[in-house]
Design a protein around this motif. Structure first.
Motif, PDB file in Angstrom:
ATOM      1  N   GLU A   2       0.850  -1.191   0.000  1.00 31.05           N
ATOM      2  CA  GLU A   2       0.000   0.000   0.000  1.00 31.05           C
ATOM      3  C   GLU A   2       0.883   1.238   0.000  1.00 31.05           C
ATOM      4  OE1 GLU A   2      -3.406   2.295   2.708  1.00 31.05           O
ATOM      5  OE2 GLU A   2      -2.165   0.704   3.580  1.00 31.05           O
TER       6      GLU A   2
ATOM      7  N   TRP B 279      -3.543  -4.853  -2.151  1.00 34.27           N
ATOM      8  CA  TRP B 279      -2.900  -5.211  -0.884  1.00 34.27           C
ATOM      9  C   TRP B 279      -3.935  -5.819   0.055  1.00 34.27           C
ATOM     10  CZ3 TRP B 279      -4.948  -0.411  -1.595  1.00 34.27           C
ATOM     11  CH2 TRP B 279      -5.588   0.217  -0.523  1.00 34.27           C
TER      12      TRP B 279
ATOM     13  N   GLY C  32      -4.437   6.402   0.746  1.00 34.61           N
ATOM     14  CA  GLY C  32      -4.100   4.990   0.648  1.00 34.61           C
ATOM     15  C   GLY C  32      -4.503   4.426  -0.694  1.00 34.61           C
ATOM     16  N   GLU C  33      -3.605   3.672  -1.328  1.00 36.51           N
ATOM     17  CA  GLU C  33      -3.917   3.053  -2.610  1.00 36.51           C
ATOM     18  C   GLU C  33      -2.943   1.916  -2.893  1.00 36.51           C
ATOM     19  OE1 GLU C  33      -3.001   5.459  -6.124  1.00 36.51           O
ATOM     20  OE2 GLU C  33      -2.056   6.887  -4.764  1.00 36.51           O
ATOM     21  N   ALA C  34      -3.322   1.072  -3.847  1.00 34.04           N
ATOM     22  CA  ALA C  34      -2.481  -0.066  -4.211  1.00 34.04           C
ATOM     23  C   ALA C  34      -1.257   0.384  -4.983  1.00 34.04           C
ATOM     24  CB  ALA C  34      -3.283  -1.064  -5.042  1.00 34.04           C
TER      25      ALA C  34
END
Length: 292
Positions: free
Chosen positions: A64, A99, A91-93
């Motif tokens: 992440e 994730w 927040g992000e992949a």
């Protein structure tokens, strides 16, 4: 480690954002008034938001990336990025696999009590530096504790593992807020604006009213607020509405009524902002609360 991702159970049914995404919120008496989450996110992105509790994630697979404290951080298995209460983050992949992680969301009183117990006296509020924590053994301890909490079979074992894991986290990685950081965050003008925004989040308020209260132009008011808090006044206020709405959802208030009381124009508007901060729609999140 077994890979249960395709079979993740959830109290809320299929995740609304992507077929393979799952999110399961639950609670345990060992962590009073606090949420826990196990999730697998792929396409979902957490836009800038904040919570009034700590966020302690343990990555199981994937990675992440998130913006926090002016830094771009990436966490993967064996690493953590602890977020302090009130601090804006995203927040992000990192990749197409997304994730999978387990997250503790302890309240300030929970962490304060544990810090006091460790010190044997009243201790300063634990505060974690803005950085990636490199501690694979600790991640393993916290992951094991989270799994036992989710299973809910042995309260004594669950509490023992939890206290051990959080205590190690505090002992190894927690500090206190520096005087400089406190001074910066506690700028009297920013505090006045925060109080005005929090007084009645549903009240109509424009930027000129906010700027007049602290004797600044609109430009300088929004610039000072954004630099200090990490997001502009209107976005901070929306997140405050979402956070307060979550408390009402826990009490069982219908989603439509929660949206109205929180000052959102309609339920879809509320749902959109809630998903961005919590990863699931408010109705499904509320169902998970009832099942917890």
């Amino acid at each position: 480690m077994d890979d249960p991702a395709p079979h993740l159970t959830t109290a809320e049914g299929p995740h609304p954002l992507a077929p393979r995404e799952r999110a399961h919120f639950f609670r345990h008496p060992a962590l009073p008034d606090s949420d826990l989450l196990t999730a697998h996110f792929i396409e979902h992105r957490f836009t800038p938001h904040w919570h009034d509790f700590y966020a302690i994630p343990v990555i199981e697979t994937g990675a992440e990336a998130f913006q926090y404290g002016g830094k771009h951080l990436v966490v993967s298995p064996g690493r953590m990025g602890v977020v302090n209460p009130g601090e804006v983050h995203t927040g992000e992949a990192v990749s197409a696999e997304g994730w999978r992680y387990r997250v503790f969301y302890p309240t300030v009183p929970v962490m304060q009590q544990l810090a006091d117990e460790l010190a044997g006296r009243p201790a300063p509020l634990p505060w974690f530096p803005v950085k990636v924590v490199e501690d694979a053994p600790l991640c393993g301890v916290l992951d094991a504790a989270h799994r036992v909490l989710e299973q809910g079979n042995d309260p004594l074992q669950a509490e023992s593992l939890l206290v051990n894991g959080l205590s190690l986290l505090l002992q190894r990685h927690a500090g206190t807020r520096s005087d400089r950081a406190l001074h910066y965050r506690d700028d009297a003008r920013v505090q006045q604006m925060l109080l005005r925004l929090a007084d009645d989040p549903a009240q109509e308020l424009n930027l000129q009213m906010l700027a007049d209260q602290v004797g600044l132009s609109r430009y300088h008011a929004v610039r000072l607020f954004s630099q200090t808090v990490g997001m502009p006044p209107h976005a901070w206020r929306v997140q405050l509405r979402v956070n307060r709405a979550a408390a009402a959802l826990r009490r069982g208030v219908p989603v439509a009524q929660v949206a109205l009381d929180a000052g959102f124009t309609d339920q879809s508007h509320f749902t959109r902002h809630f998903k961005r901060a919590f990863g699931v729609a408010p109705g499904r999140w509320q169902q998970a609360r009832r099942a917890a």
